[in-house]
Design a protein around this motif. Structure first.
Motif, short mmCIF file in Angstrom:
data_model
loop_
_atom_site.label_atom_id
_atom_site.label_comp_id
_atom_site.label_asym_id
_atom_site.label_seq_id
_atom_site.Cartn_x
_atom_site.Cartn_y
_atom_site.Cartn_z
N TRP A 238 42.02 38.51 44.83
CA TRP A 238 43.10 37.69 44.07
C TRP A 238 44.13 38.55 44.01
O TRP A 238 45.25 38.21 44.10
CB TRP A 238 42.65 37.17 42.85
CG TRP A 238 43.89 36.15 42.15
CD1 TRP A 238 43.92 34.96 42.48
CD2 TRP A 238 44.52 36.77 41.14
NE1 TRP A 238 45.01 34.39 41.65
CE2 TRP A 238 45.19 35.78 40.85
CE3 TRP A 238 44.66 37.98 40.40
CZ2 TRP A 238 46.51 35.87 39.83
CZ3 TRP A 238 45.52 38.08 39.61
CH2 TRP A 238 46.57 36.91 39.18
N LYS A 239 43.83 39.80 43.39
CA LYS A 239 44.98 40.93 43.21
C LYS A 239 45.64 41.27 44.69
O LYS A 239 46.97 41.50 44.46
CB LYS A 239 44.59 41.95 42.50
CG LYS A 239 44.53 41.63 40.84
CD LYS A 239 43.71 43.04 40.42
CE LYS A 239 43.54 42.83 38.96
NZ LYS A 239 42.95 44.00 38.11
N MET B 56 40.25 47.04 32.30
CA MET B 56 39.77 47.09 33.73
C MET B 56 38.91 48.44 34.02
O MET B 56 38.00 48.29 34.75
CB MET B 56 40.86 46.61 34.75
CG MET B 56 41.46 45.07 34.88
SD MET B 56 39.77 44.15 34.94
CE MET B 56 39.96 44.12 36.85
N GLN C 30 35.40 48.06 33.53
CA GLN C 30 34.38 47.43 34.51
C GLN C 30 33.79 48.52 35.62
O GLN C 30 32.84 48.43 36.22
CB GLN C 30 35.14 46.24 34.67
CG GLN C 30 35.16 45.34 33.73
CD GLN C 30 36.18 44.15 34.15
OE1 GLN C 30 36.84 44.35 35.38
NE2 GLN C 30 36.09 43.02 33.52
N PHE D 155 32.11 39.21 41.40
CA PHE D 155 33.17 38.62 40.64
C PHE D 155 34.25 39.71 40.83
O PHE D 155 35.56 39.49 40.86
CB PHE D 155 32.90 38.58 39.16
CG PHE D 155 34.12 38.35 38.30
CD1 PHE D 155 34.79 37.07 38.10
CD2 PHE D 155 34.67 39.25 37.50
CE1 PHE D 155 35.71 36.89 37.23
CE2 PHE D 155 35.80 39.07 36.56
CZ PHE D 155 36.18 37.85 36.66
N GLN D 156 33.97 41.16 40.75
CA GLN D 156 34.90 42.12 41.09
C GLN D 156 35.52 41.93 42.41
O GLN D 156 36.82 42.39 42.42
CB GLN D 156 34.18 43.46 40.74
CG GLN D 156 33.78 43.79 39.48
CD GLN D 156 34.84 43.64 38.29
OE1 GLN D 156 35.97 43.94 38.63
NE2 GLN D 156 34.27 43.24 37.11
N ASP E 4 38.31 39.34 42.22
CA ASP E 4 39.46 39.79 41.38
C ASP E 4 40.26 40.84 42.43
O ASP E 4 41.54 40.75 42.19
CB ASP E 4 38.78 40.63 40.02
CG ASP E 4 40.05 41.01 39.29
OD1 ASP E 4 40.74 40.32 39.15
OD2 ASP E 4 40.19 42.28 38.94
#
Length: 129
Positions: free
Chosen positions: A61-62, A1, A4, A54-55, A58
């Motif tokens: 969601w986290k 990760m 990214q 998208f990040q 993410d």
């Protein structure tokens, strides 16, 4: 990760440098050449917007599935780790939003210069008549 986020950081730095180059005063010919080059590069670099989106998903969601450490059962180390992860998530959100905002700014600056150039050409044609 981490790769990214490093890529996103470098892209934001490059976008900031390009935005600075486009806004600095420079000779007319150099400015229009730079704008035309950046305009050609803008479309392939559009990948940064869905990548940042998208990040952001993410991170969301986290955040929704993160274990909360707010009770008295948590140790000081766990609480510090929890707070550090929150700060990193906030930093990464700012990074994603900055990437999208800088891309949009560069696009608008290039569009502005192209509009100015086309208006100057129209003015030249009317002066010749």
């Amino acid at each position: 990760m981490a790769l990214q986020w490093m890529i996103l950081t470098y892209v934001v730095a490059a976008e900031a440098a390009v935005a600075l180059l486009l806004t600095l005063p420079s000779p007319r010919l150099l400015k229009f050449r730079l704008v035309s080059f950046v305009s050609l590069v803008l479309q392939p670099c559009m990948f940064i917007v869905p990548f940042a989106g998208f990040q952001l998903l993410d991170i969301y969601w986290k955040n929704e599935n993160r274990l909360m450490c707010t009770s008295e059962i948590c140790t000081a180390a766990e609480r510090d780790r929890y707070e550090k992860s929150i700060y990193k998530a906030q930093r990464n959100v700012i990074l994603c939003l900055t990437a999208c905002l800088l891309y949009w700014c560069i696009y608008r600056i290039c569009k502005y210069y192209k509009d100015v150039q086309s208006l100057e050409e129209v003015e030249k044609r009317y002066k010749k008549l």
